[in-house]
Design an enzyme around this catalytic site. Sequence first.
Site, PDB file in Angstrom:
ATOM      1  N   TYR A 180       0.837  -1.210   0.000  1.00 33.21           N
ATOM      2  CA  TYR A 180       0.000   0.000   0.000  1.00 33.21           C
ATOM      3  C   TYR A 180       0.872   1.260   0.000  1.00 33.21           C
ATOM      4  O   TYR A 180       0.519   2.288  -0.558  1.00 33.21           O
ATOM      5  CB  TYR A 180      -0.970  -0.040   1.183  1.00 33.21           C
ATOM      6  CG  TYR A 180      -2.195   0.829   0.973  1.00 33.21           C
ATOM      7  CD1 TYR A 180      -3.065   0.597  -0.089  1.00 33.21           C
ATOM      8  CD2 TYR A 180      -2.481   1.882   1.838  1.00 33.21           C
ATOM      9  CE1 TYR A 180      -4.188   1.392  -0.283  1.00 33.21           C
ATOM     10  CE2 TYR A 180      -3.598   2.670   1.654  1.00 33.21           C
ATOM     11  CZ  TYR A 180      -4.448   2.421   0.597  1.00 33.21           C
ATOM     12  OH  TYR A 180      -5.549   3.221   0.406  1.00 33.21           O
ATOM     13  N   LYS A 185      -3.140   8.385   2.853  1.00 31.67           N
ATOM     14  CA  LYS A 185      -4.375   8.195   3.633  1.00 31.67           C
ATOM     15  C   LYS A 185      -4.196   8.693   5.071  1.00 31.67           C
ATOM     16  O   LYS A 185      -5.149   9.168   5.691  1.00 31.67           O
ATOM     17  CB  LYS A 185      -4.804   6.722   3.621  1.00 31.67           C
ATOM     18  CG  LYS A 185      -5.283   6.211   2.265  1.00 31.67           C
ATOM     19  CD  LYS A 185      -6.506   6.945   1.745  1.00 31.67           C
ATOM     20  CE  LYS A 185      -7.144   6.240   0.558  1.00 31.67           C
ATOM     21  NZ  LYS A 185      -8.163   7.075  -0.112  1.00 31.67           N
TER      22      LYS A 185
HETATM   23  P1  NAD Z   1     -12.353   3.879  -8.307  1.00 29.31           P
HETATM   24  O1  NAD Z   1     -11.210   3.653  -9.239  1.00 29.31           O
HETATM   25  O2  NAD Z   1     -13.688   3.472  -8.771  1.00 29.31           O
HETATM   26  O3  NAD Z   1     -12.400   5.396  -7.821  1.00 29.31           O
HETATM   27  C1  NAD Z   1     -11.267   6.224  -7.754  1.00 29.31           C
HETATM   28  C2  NAD Z   1     -11.721   7.540  -8.316  1.00 29.31           C
HETATM   29  O4  NAD Z   1     -10.689   8.541  -8.190  1.00 29.31           O
HETATM   30  C3  NAD Z   1     -12.067   7.441  -9.812  1.00 29.31           C
HETATM   31  O5  NAD Z   1     -13.402   7.829 -10.016  1.00 29.31           O
HETATM   32  C4  NAD Z   1     -11.119   8.417 -10.462  1.00 29.31           C
HETATM   33  O6  NAD Z   1     -11.688   9.075 -11.579  1.00 29.31           O
HETATM   34  C5  NAD Z   1     -10.886   9.388  -9.302  1.00 29.31           C
HETATM   35  N1  NAD Z   1      -9.714  10.235  -9.533  1.00 29.31           N
HETATM   36  C6  NAD Z   1      -8.400   9.881  -9.554  1.00 29.31           C
HETATM   37  N2  NAD Z   1      -7.657  10.955  -9.900  1.00 29.31           N
HETATM   38  C7  NAD Z   1      -8.516  11.997 -10.099  1.00 29.31           C
HETATM   39  C8  NAD Z   1      -8.369  13.356 -10.487  1.00 29.31           C
HETATM   40  N3  NAD Z   1      -7.181  13.888 -10.785  1.00 29.31           N
HETATM   41  N4  NAD Z   1      -9.481  14.124 -10.596  1.00 29.31           N
HETATM   42  C9  NAD Z   1     -10.715  13.620 -10.321  1.00 29.31           C
HETATM   43  N5  NAD Z   1     -10.920  12.343  -9.947  1.00 29.31           N
HETATM   44  C10 NAD Z   1      -9.832  11.543  -9.846  1.00 29.31           C
HETATM   45  O7  NAD Z   1     -11.945   3.084  -6.963  1.00 29.31           O
HETATM   46  P2  NAD Z   1     -12.575   3.116  -5.495  1.00 29.31           P
HETATM   47  O8  NAD Z   1     -11.977   1.945  -4.823  1.00 29.31           O
HETATM   48  O9  NAD Z   1     -14.038   3.268  -5.548  1.00 29.31           O
HETATM   49  O10 NAD Z   1     -11.896   4.420  -4.852  1.00 29.31           O
HETATM   50  C11 NAD Z   1     -12.635   5.462  -4.246  1.00 29.31           C
HETATM   51  C12 NAD Z   1     -11.979   5.843  -2.925  1.00 29.31           C
HETATM   52  O11 NAD Z   1     -12.156   4.776  -2.011  1.00 29.31           O
HETATM   53  C13 NAD Z   1     -10.484   6.099  -3.009  1.00 29.31           C
HETATM   54  O12 NAD Z   1     -10.153   7.178  -2.173  1.00 29.31           O
HETATM   55  C14 NAD Z   1      -9.908   4.807  -2.443  1.00 29.31           C
HETATM   56  O13 NAD Z   1      -8.621   4.977  -1.908  1.00 29.31           O
HETATM   57  C15 NAD Z   1     -10.932   4.538  -1.366  1.00 29.31           C
HETATM   58  N6  NAD Z   1     -10.897   3.191  -0.804  1.00 29.31           N
HETATM   59  C16 NAD Z   1     -11.022   2.110  -1.627  1.00 29.31           C
HETATM   60  C17 NAD Z   1     -10.979   0.835  -1.089  1.00 29.31           C
HETATM   61  C18 NAD Z   1     -11.096  -0.383  -1.977  1.00 29.31           C
HETATM   62  O14 NAD Z   1     -10.694  -1.474  -1.547  1.00 29.31           O
HETATM   63  N7  NAD Z   1     -11.615  -0.264  -3.179  1.00 29.31           N
HETATM   64  C19 NAD Z   1     -10.814   0.673   0.300  1.00 29.31           C
HETATM   65  C20 NAD Z   1     -10.709   1.790   1.113  1.00 29.31           C
HETATM   66  C21 NAD Z   1     -10.746   3.051   0.539  1.00 29.31           C
END
Ligand code: NAD
Length: 262
Positions: free
Chosen positions: A157, A164
């Site tokens: 990570y 984070k």
């Molecule tokens: P995802 O890929 O669907 O979403 C990530 C989003 O970030 C995308 O929509 C992307 O367009 C956006 N993004 C990245 N750079 C950008 C920029 N410059 N301008 C605008 N948007 C931008 O994946 P996800 O897992 O749904 O991620 C959403 C959040 O959840 C993130 O912060 C991720 O770290 C967090 N998260 C995810 C998990 C998991 O296991 N999937 C666990 C904990 C936290």
Amino acid sequence: MILQKKRLLITGVRNRRSLAHAVAVSALAQGAQLAFAVQPVDKAHDKTTAILNEDFPGAPVLQCDAANDDAIEAAVTAAATALGGLDGLLHAIAFANRESISGGYHEHIDRDGFALALDISAYTMTAFAKAALPHLSAGGSLVTLTYLGAERALPNYNVMGVAKAALEASVRYLAFSMGKDNVRVNAVSAGPVKTLAAAGIGDFSKILKQVQQQAPLKRNISADEVGDAVAFLFSDLSRGISGEVVHVDAGFHITAGFNEEQ
Ligand code: NAD
């Protein structure tokens, strides 16, 4: 209908697997009015808009590169204008170079990779919060999505964990400074869910397996469980909660954690 009359701006939808999409589904089911700010990325952006038009008809879809403060300001203002104000905002944005979220941390990070991950994954929450503040109603609620890697050193990570940690500290400082405006700021720390962003993290399927084995609930979580928890944080049911990181991870965070040998 805990979100009746709540006007919410949702960022971070890329596709139907996105956690932000699940938040939007939960919020809509609870009566919220939605607007979306999506990353403008060529063809993929067109797909995202089409998905949102189909799943959330009538909700404005705005383009916003979160790397650009003017774009954030413009998207937030356009959403607030379209909805007649804002009662909440979901920040669900993260990015790091693929090579920096696999293998040893110090071996795969440099100054530029560090700055990029911190900028997009942590600072943008503060940028959205600043832009949203003048449009937020009393009792407004800002929510971001974080991960256990902020609290513990986990395999692969890496710089995303550092980002984070900064994001979670930002939640506390934003909650502290925006409390006088009657605005709440919280995070949901989601367990691992297979999304596009998660696909970039090394050995992701191993992480899912270990959570299933070790979490108190003996399973992984689903995106809709994140959606429902965020809906609660947007609602007046959580009106006494601010500066909090709520774990939606089947209880995994209370365990001894990952074992690389397994
Ligand atoms: P995802 O890929 O669907 O979403 C990530 C989003 O970030 C995308 O929509 C992307 O367009 C956006 N993004 C990245 N750079 C950008 C920029 N410059 N301008 C605008 N948007 C931008 O994946 P996800 O897992 O749904 O991620 C959403 C959040 O959840 C993130 O912060 C991720 O770290 C967090 N998260 C995810 C998990 C998991 O296991 N999937 C666990 C904990 C936290």
